[in-house]
Design an enzyme around this catalytic site. Structure first.
Site, mmCIF file in Angstrom:
data_model
loop_
_atom_site.group_PDB
_atom_site.id
_atom_site.type_symbol
_atom_site.label_atom_id
_atom_site.label_comp_id
_atom_site.label_asym_id
_atom_site.label_seq_id
_atom_site.Cartn_x
_atom_site.Cartn_y
_atom_site.Cartn_z
ATOM 1 N N HIS A 6 -54.047 21.113 -7.102
ATOM 2 C CA HIS A 6 -53.436 20.230 -8.086
ATOM 3 C C HIS A 6 -51.913 20.345 -8.015
ATOM 4 O O HIS A 6 -51.366 21.337 -7.519
ATOM 5 C CB HIS A 6 -53.943 20.568 -9.480
ATOM 6 N N GLU A 26 -49.436 20.886 -10.115
ATOM 7 C CA GLU A 26 -48.712 21.997 -10.720
ATOM 8 C C GLU A 26 -48.869 23.286 -9.931
ATOM 9 O O GLU A 26 -47.954 24.122 -9.876
ATOM 10 C CB GLU A 26 -49.124 22.200 -12.185
ATOM 11 N N CYS A 39 -55.989 24.869 -14.198
ATOM 12 C CA CYS A 39 -54.557 25.012 -13.934
ATOM 13 C C CYS A 39 -53.815 25.715 -15.070
ATOM 14 O O CYS A 39 -52.775 26.334 -14.842
ATOM 15 C CB CYS A 39 -53.942 23.634 -13.686
ATOM 16 N N TRP A 98 -56.165 -21.692 6.429
ATOM 17 C CA TRP A 98 -55.747 -20.705 5.435
ATOM 18 C C TRP A 98 -55.023 -21.448 4.337
ATOM 19 O O TRP A 98 -54.173 -22.277 4.638
ATOM 20 C CB TRP A 98 -54.862 -19.637 6.054
ATOM 21 N N LEU A 152 -63.323 -7.521 5.916
ATOM 22 C CA LEU A 152 -62.978 -6.794 4.687
ATOM 23 C C LEU A 152 -62.330 -5.441 4.970
ATOM 24 O O LEU A 152 -62.463 -4.502 4.194
ATOM 25 C CB LEU A 152 -64.214 -6.608 3.790
ATOM 26 N N GLU A 211 -62.785 -10.127 -4.103
ATOM 27 C CA GLU A 211 -62.073 -11.100 -3.279
ATOM 28 C C GLU A 211 -62.796 -12.439 -3.126
ATOM 29 O O GLU A 211 -62.307 -13.331 -2.454
ATOM 30 C CB GLU A 211 -61.799 -10.502 -1.900
ATOM 31 N N SER A 245 -68.707 -15.231 -12.826
ATOM 32 C CA SER A 245 -69.709 -14.411 -13.503
ATOM 33 C C SER A 245 -69.091 -13.142 -14.087
ATOM 34 O O SER A 245 -69.442 -12.719 -15.190
ATOM 35 C CB SER A 245 -70.825 -14.038 -12.516
#
Length: 363
Positions: A52, A54, A86, A172, A206, A294, A302
């Site tokens: 982590h 810290e 931590c 496009w 994708l 996308e 929906s």
């Protein structure tokens, strides 16, 4: 510049952003150890399972941490996960003061780290640059508090709201610059989701361009009609197909072959279609904290109908497609009255070549 709490927290925030897109399902966290205005240690959480922030900062500062101030963007943890708590290390280090950007939204830890530090006579200040820090960790906050992924709907549309002509042609609508920007977004999300019609018509890969980290590909396909040779299967990336439960005696050859190429998630039914809320809950159980939707217009509509969208990114090209049968960016059932329209808040506009990007939140 005067070295205030805000100054050092801004530096910690910048450190946290170095790991953007790589820490899921954990948050982005940065930390600094500071004494008499001098930075003695820097750290950020690089990925799930790594030290982590810290701890990294304290390791760099070593014994100089005694009597210093620790700046950390997120409340330190108190529970055992992949790494030890931590707060124990902070207490042992001799840190005199801890300045925390935001409280941890995780119910296992929320407020506990602050109380433990105070109980050991460590001075604690909370809420520095809180709004900025909540923004960079919006995925984590939604996931950890709601057990649901953060959902962003992205659309590339004409000025009149069309994503394809009446014949289905969509390549496009927006510019190269907009498409490159959109591909860059994929690096930040755990999964990219499309409806099966997008696969059938556009046959996308994708993938995230020029990125080692690739999102999980999620296809919503109630009838399990994804072609076995679709481009989503060409690279060795994880693919999930969300479909309805198969009925007894209906185990098709297509299903058996697709099971070798993808994970198939069977979810509850809603009006003959995939129950999207159930689908998102199942994705969250896989530690998928964020989903970039996308396409296409039916899936987006929906999701809006079900109140499952958190953010929108609409790329708008100055073109008119027209036609009542052309495909709109948001379909679905929609609303019956204008005063019930979904309102977008915190709206931002950006110019991308000749296109405009409209970004905002649904709250």
């Amino acid at each position: 510049m005067q070295k205030t709490h805000e100054y050092f927290m801004q530096l910690a925030l910048r450190l946290a952003l170095k790991a953007r897109g790589r820490t899921s399902p954990n948050p982005l966290v940065g930390a600094l150890v500071v004494k008499k205005g001098q930075i003695l240690g820097r750290g950020y959480h690089k990925m799930a399972g790594a030290a982590h922030a810290e701890i990294v900062a304290l390791d760099e500062a070593m014994d100089k941490s005694k009597g210093a101030t620790l700046y950390i963007t997120l409340e330190p943890c108190t529970h055992f996960g992949r790494t030890p708590p931590c707060v124990d290390r902070i207490i042992k280090s001799g840190i005199r003061e801890v300045v925390i950007g935001m409280v941890d939204p995780n119910p296992l830890n929320k407020g506990r780290g602050i109380e433990i530090l105070k109980s050991h006579r460590i001075k604690v200040k909370v809420g520095i640059l809180e709004e900025k820090l909540e923004k960079i960790n919006e995925f984590f906050i939604k996931y950890i508090s709601k057990k649901m992924p953060f959902v962003t709907v992205k659309a590339a549309q004409s000025l009149d709201g069309k994503i394809a002509t009446r014949h289905g042609d969509s390549k496009w609508i927006t510019s190269d610059k907009s498409r490159a920007f959109a591909h860059g977004l994929r690096r930040d999300y755990d999964a990219v989701m499309v409806g099966v019609n997008t696969v059938l018509v556009d046959n996308p890969r994708l993938d995230a361009w020029f990125s080692k980290k690739q999102p999980v590909k999620v296809i919503v396909d109630s009838q399990l009609s994804v072609p076995q040779d679709a481009n989503i299967f060409t690279a060795k990336r994880e693919v999930i197909i969300i479909t309805l439960a198969s009925k007894a005696g209906q185990e098709t050859d297509n299903r058996r072959i697709l099971q070798e190429k993808a994970k198939i998630f069977e979810v509850k039914e809603k009006a003959g279609q995939v129950n999207l809320r159930d689908a998102l809950k199942k994705l969250a159980r896989l530690n998928i904290t964020s989903v970039l939707v996308e396409g296409g217009g039916t899936l987006a509509g929906s999701l809006f109908d079900e109140g499952l969208v958190d953010k929108v990114l609409f790329f708008i090209s100055p073109k008119i497609i027209g036609g009542k049968d052309a495909i709109s960016s948001v379909m679905g059932q929609g609303i019956s009255r204008i005063d019930r329209a979904i309102k977008i808040k915190d709206v931002r506009f950006r110019r991308l070549g000749e296109d405009f990007l409209v970004e905002g939140y649904i709250k």
